[in-house]
Each structure stands twice: as structure tokens, then as C-alpha cells.
Write a protein that holds these residues in place. Structure first.
Motif, PDB file in Angstrom:
ATOM      1  N   PHE A   1       0.842  -1.198   0.000  1.00 38.00           N
ATOM      2  CA  PHE A   1       0.000   0.000   0.000  1.00 38.00           C
ATOM      3  C   PHE A   1       0.882   1.254   0.000  1.00 38.00           C
ATOM      4  CE2 PHE A   1      -3.684  -2.215   2.538  1.00 38.00           C
ATOM      5  CZ  PHE A   1      -3.938  -3.015   1.439  1.00 38.00           C
ATOM      6  N   SER A   2       0.323   2.380  -0.451  1.00 39.98           N
ATOM      7  CA  SER A   2       1.045   3.650  -0.402  1.00 39.98           C
ATOM      8  C   SER A   2       0.898   4.248   0.996  1.00 39.98           C
ATOM      9  CB  SER A   2       0.465   4.629  -1.416  1.00 39.98           C
ATOM     10  OG  SER A   2       0.488   4.045  -2.698  1.00 39.98           O
ATOM     11  N   HIS A   3       1.968   4.853   1.473  1.00 38.98           N
ATOM     12  CA  HIS A   3       1.944   5.412   2.831  1.00 38.98           C
ATOM     13  C   HIS A   3       2.086   6.931   2.802  1.00 38.98           C
ATOM     14  CE1 HIS A   3       4.436   6.434   6.594  1.00 38.98           C
ATOM     15  NE2 HIS A   3       3.169   6.445   6.933  1.00 38.98           N
ATOM     16  N   LEU A   4       1.275   7.608   3.575  1.00 37.32           N
ATOM     17  CA  LEU A   4       1.424   9.058   3.726  1.00 37.32           C
ATOM     18  C   LEU A   4       1.556   9.408   5.206  1.00 37.32           C
ATOM     19  CD1 LEU A   4       1.447  11.852   2.317  1.00 37.32           C
ATOM     20  CD2 LEU A   4      -1.013  11.966   2.747  1.00 37.32           C
ATOM     21  N   ASP A   5       2.682  10.018   5.549  1.00 34.51           N
ATOM     22  CA  ASP A   5       2.905  10.549   6.895  1.00 34.51           C
ATOM     23  C   ASP A   5       2.370  11.980   6.873  1.00 34.51           C
ATOM     24  OD1 ASP A   5       3.938  11.845   9.097  1.00 34.51           O
ATOM     25  OD2 ASP A   5       5.991  11.117   8.831  1.00 34.51           O
ATOM     26  N   THR A   6       1.152  12.180   7.370  1.00 34.40           N
ATOM     27  CA  THR A   6       0.514  13.497   7.232  1.00 34.40           C
ATOM     28  C   THR A   6       1.196  14.563   8.088  1.00 34.40           C
ATOM     29  OG1 THR A   6      -1.128  13.074   8.954  1.00 34.40           O
ATOM     30  CG2 THR A   6      -1.744  12.477   6.701  1.00 34.40           C
ATOM     31  N   GLY A   7       1.934  14.137   9.126  1.00 33.40           N
ATOM     32  CA  GLY A   7       2.676  15.104   9.948  1.00 33.40           C
ATOM     33  C   GLY A   7       3.683  15.888   9.117  1.00 33.40           C
ATOM     34  N   LEU A   8       4.184  15.246   8.047  1.00 28.28           N
ATOM     35  CA  LEU A   8       5.183  15.931   7.211  1.00 28.28           C
ATOM     36  C   LEU A   8       4.611  17.192   6.570  1.00 28.28           C
ATOM     37  CD1 LEU A   8       7.101  13.079   5.308  1.00 28.28           C
ATOM     38  CD2 LEU A   8       7.803  14.359   7.348  1.00 28.28           C
ATOM     39  N   ALA A   9       3.333  17.182   6.240  1.00 27.77           N
ATOM     40  CA  ALA A   9       2.727  18.363   5.607  1.00 27.77           C
ATOM     41  C   ALA A   9       2.690  19.528   6.607  1.00 27.77           C
ATOM     42  CB  ALA A   9       1.325  18.027   5.115  1.00 27.77           C
TER      43      ALA A   9
ATOM     44  N   GLY B   1       6.641  16.036  -2.559  1.00 27.70           N
ATOM     45  CA  GLY B   1       8.030  16.497  -2.465  1.00 27.70           C
ATOM     46  C   GLY B   1       8.538  16.683  -1.044  1.00 27.70           C
ATOM     47  N   LEU B   2       7.936  15.995  -0.064  1.00 28.48           N
ATOM     48  CA  LEU B   2       8.324  16.239   1.324  1.00 28.48           C
ATOM     49  C   LEU B   2       9.485  15.326   1.737  1.00 28.48           C
ATOM     50  CD1 LEU B   2       4.737  16.570   2.818  1.00 28.48           C
ATOM     51  CD2 LEU B   2       6.215  18.352   1.873  1.00 28.48           C
ATOM     52  N   ASP B   3      10.513  15.932   2.301  1.00 29.63           N
ATOM     53  CA  ASP B   3      11.731  15.192   2.631  1.00 29.63           C
ATOM     54  C   ASP B   3      11.780  14.906   4.133  1.00 29.63           C
ATOM     55  OD1 ASP B   3      14.246  14.277   3.196  1.00 29.63           O
ATOM     56  OD2 ASP B   3      15.270  15.697   1.864  1.00 29.63           O
ATOM     57  N   ARG B   4      11.596  13.650   4.474  1.00 28.87           N
ATOM     58  CA  ARG B   4      11.507  13.242   5.875  1.00 28.87           C
ATOM     59  C   ARG B   4      12.787  13.579   6.639  1.00 28.87           C
ATOM     60  NH1 ARG B   4      11.949   8.105   8.462  1.00 28.87           N
ATOM     61  NH2 ARG B   4      10.787   8.217  10.385  1.00 28.87           N
ATOM     62  N   ALA B   5      13.947  13.367   6.004  1.00 27.71           N
ATOM     63  CA  ALA B   5      15.218  13.585   6.708  1.00 27.71           C
ATOM     64  C   ALA B   5      15.334  15.048   7.168  1.00 27.71           C
ATOM     65  CB  ALA B   5      16.379  13.215   5.801  1.00 27.71           C
ATOM     66  N   VAL B   6      14.943  15.967   6.310  1.00 26.15           N
ATOM     67  CA  VAL B   6      15.058  17.391   6.633  1.00 26.15           C
ATOM     68  C   VAL B   6      13.994  17.796   7.659  1.00 26.15           C
ATOM     69  CG1 VAL B   6      14.866  19.720   5.661  1.00 26.15           C
ATOM     70  CG2 VAL B   6      15.971  17.912   4.332  1.00 26.15           C
ATOM     71  N   LEU B   7      12.804  17.212   7.530  1.00 25.49           N
ATOM     72  CA  LEU B   7      11.675  17.673   8.347  1.00 25.49           C
ATOM     73  C   LEU B   7      11.576  16.996   9.709  1.00 25.49           C
ATOM     74  CD1 LEU B   7       8.994  17.851   5.511  1.00 25.49           C
ATOM     75  CD2 LEU B   7      10.201  19.757   6.579  1.00 25.49           C
ATOM     76  N   SER B   8      12.394  15.953   9.945  1.00 22.74           N
ATOM     77  CA  SER B   8      12.196  15.170  11.164  1.00 22.74           C
ATOM     78  C   SER B   8      12.735  15.849  12.425  1.00 22.74           C
ATOM     79  CB  SER B   8      12.831  13.782  11.004  1.00 22.74           C
ATOM     80  OG  SER B   8      14.223  13.934  10.889  1.00 22.74           O
TER      81      SER B   8
ATOM     82  N   GLY C   1      -1.655  30.283   3.197  1.00 21.50           N
ATOM     83  CA  GLY C   1      -1.086  30.487   1.862  1.00 21.50           C
ATOM     84  C   GLY C   1       0.065  29.516   1.609  1.00 21.50           C
ATOM     85  N   VAL C   2       0.899  29.320   2.615  1.00 21.00           N
ATOM     86  CA  VAL C   2       2.040  28.401   2.481  1.00 21.00           C
ATOM     87  C   VAL C   2       1.524  26.954   2.357  1.00 21.00           C
ATOM     88  CG1 VAL C   2       4.010  27.430   3.745  1.00 21.00           C
ATOM     89  CG2 VAL C   2       3.681  29.905   3.659  1.00 21.00           C
ATOM     90  N   ALA C   3       0.570  26.587   3.192  1.00 16.04           N
ATOM     91  CA  ALA C   3       0.035  25.213   3.190  1.00 16.04           C
ATOM     92  C   ALA C   3      -0.626  24.893   1.849  1.00 16.04           C
ATOM     93  CB  ALA C   3      -0.969  25.040   4.330  1.00 16.04           C
ATOM     94  N   ALA C   4      -1.319  25.867   1.287  1.00 12.44           N
ATOM     95  CA  ALA C   4      -2.052  25.632   0.034  1.00 12.44           C
ATOM     96  C   ALA C   4      -1.102  25.347  -1.126  1.00 12.44           C
ATOM     97  CB  ALA C   4      -2.932  26.839  -0.285  1.00 12.44           C
ATOM     98  N   LYS C   5       0.130  25.821  -1.024  1.00 15.07           N
ATOM     99  CA  LYS C   5       1.077  25.628  -2.137  1.00 15.07           C
ATOM    100  C   LYS C   5       1.951  24.386  -1.977  1.00 15.07           C
ATOM    101  CE  LYS C   5       1.820  30.527  -2.992  1.00 15.07           C
ATOM    102  NZ  LYS C   5       2.092  31.025  -1.642  1.00 15.07           N
TER     103      LYS C   5
END
Ligand code: DC
Length: 210
Positions: free
Chosen positions: A26-34, A66-73, A57-61
Motif C-alpha cells: 500500500f502507499s503510505h502518507l505521513d501526514t505530519g510531514l505536511a 516532495g516532502l523530505d523526511r530527513a530534513v523535516l524530522s 497560503g504556504v500550506a495551500a502551495k
């Protein structure tokens, strides 16, 4: 098949979600990353974390692909994400894309705070993954020091408690178990044991749908 996984920070949802997604293809989405990406974009641009119109405005774009887990963790980004996530218009901007993702075939696993309650209330399988704040702080501490970083257990513990209060106490989509969620308490249980418990429930749901 949609599998909704919610729970507080550092309860083991991410590891469990990835394991389930791999097992079933299945495809996985970690919604916390958004929420994290929205917070990081605001921080990088020197913008405030509590201006709802700017954050929306930022969230809408955001591009969910393209979310990078390593950078955002990073820990501080999680804290900032929790602040941004209290704003209803930020949530509205992100939730529709999450719902679209959830419809991908053959199935999806979404993890977050409001998946079973708000994003995918009709998901046939829901889990609420939790553990005591002490254990969650200890896991976070071990993860950071295990990667060669420096960490202060008490500071992490205080942060876990603060984040729980903010995520559970907000008015819009607070963190809470859906009425039909299966509870997995990982305080005394390895993630592997939690996965085995989850697998029995998922297999039963797949058999019902077959
Ligand atoms: O799961 P995480 O630690 O990456 O999430 C970071 C913050 O984002 C979390 O403290 C609250 C927010 N969040 C949310 O409000 N709703 C979600 N579905 C996922 C995360």
C-alpha cells in the motif's frame, strides 16, 4: 483499503505505518510531514507561526509528493508544526490532498492525529497507537543519541507533554481515538509485536472485503 493510524508523537506510528504499507504493498502518507513542511517554510522565510492567513497560503502551495523526511524530522520542526496545526484554515488546506491520496489503489496507510476522526472517518481499519509519555520521551532520546546527537531527556519529556496538550486540546480536529479505532499501547510492546497485532486485524478486514 484505507488504514488510518493516529496517536501522539513518538508512539511508534511511523515505523508501524511503514511496516504495514510494505507488507501489503500500500502507499503510505505521513501526514505530519505536511504540517512540518508548512512550519519549516514559515521559519525559513522568517514569518510568524501564528498568522493564519500567511500559514494558509504556504500550506495551500505544498506539494505532498516532495516532502523530505530527513530534513523535516528535526525535533524543533515538530514543535513548530504542532503550533501551525491548531489553525483551522491550515488544516483545511492540507486535508483535501490527504483525502485524495487515501483513494489510491490498491490501498493506503495514512498516519497522523486526525485520520480516523476527520480525514478518513470511513476507513475500514483504524488504529490508535500510544505509549506512556516517559517511554515516548525515552525512545526519542535514544533515537537522537543513537544518531550521534546530543539530547536532554528532561527537555524532551517536557516537550512531549507540551505537544500532547496542544494536539489533544485544540478545538479543530483534536487528537483522540476514533470510536471504532483499535488501541495499540506500545509501552510494554515492541513495534514488531504491535505490527503482529495489527496484521491480524487488517487480514480480517481484507477477508471481509474479499
Ligand atoms: O506526527 P508528527 O510528529 O510528524 O506531527 C507533527 C505535528 O503536526 C503534530 O504535533 C501535530 C500536527 N499534525 C496534525 O495536527 N495532524 C496530523 N494529521 C498530523 C500532524
Amino acid at each position: 483499503m484505507i488504514i488510518a493510524i493516529d496517536g501522539p508523537a513518538a508512539a511508534g506510528k511511523g515505523t508501524l505505518s511503514r511496516r504495514i504499507a510494505e507488507t501489503y504493498g500500500f502507499s503510505h502518507l505521513d501526514t505530519g510531514l505536511a504540517y512540518r513542511a508548512t512550519a519549516k517554510a514559515l521559519l525559513d522565510a522568517g514569518l510568524p507561526l501564528d498568522d493564519e492567513a500567511v500559514a494558509e497560503g504556504v500550506a495551500a502551495k505544498l506539494d505532498l509528493g516532495g516532502l523530505d523526511r530527513a530534513v523535516l524530522s528535526r525535533h524543533e520542526i515538530g514543535e513548530a508544526a504542532s503550533k501551525v496545526a491548531v489553525m483551522p484554515s491550515v488544516r483545511r488546506a492540507l486535508v483535501e490532498a490527504q483525502r485524495q491520496f487515501s483513494r489510491m489503489l490498491p490501498g493506503t496507510v495514512l498516519d497522523g492525529r486526525d485520520i480516523g476522526t476527520v480525514v478518513c472517518p470511513d476507513a475500514p481499519v483504524k488504529f490508535y497507537v500510544t505509549a506512556s509519555p516517559e517511554i515516548r520521551a525515552r525512545r526519542r532520546y535514544d533515537e537522537i543519541t543513537g544518531n550521534g546527537g546530543a539530547a536532554d531527556y528532561q527537555a524532551i519529556f517536557d516537550d512531549v507533554k507540551r505537544r500532547d496538550e496542544r494536539d489533544m486540546g485544540r478545538a479543530d480536529s483534536p487528537l483522540r481515538p476514533a470510536a471504532d479505532a483499535h488501541l495499540l499501547d506500545t509501552s510494554e510492546m515492541s513495534i514488531e509485536a504491535a505490527f503482529q497485532a495489527a496484521k491480524i486485524i487488517i487480514d480480517a478486514a481484507l477477508n471481509r472485503n474479499a
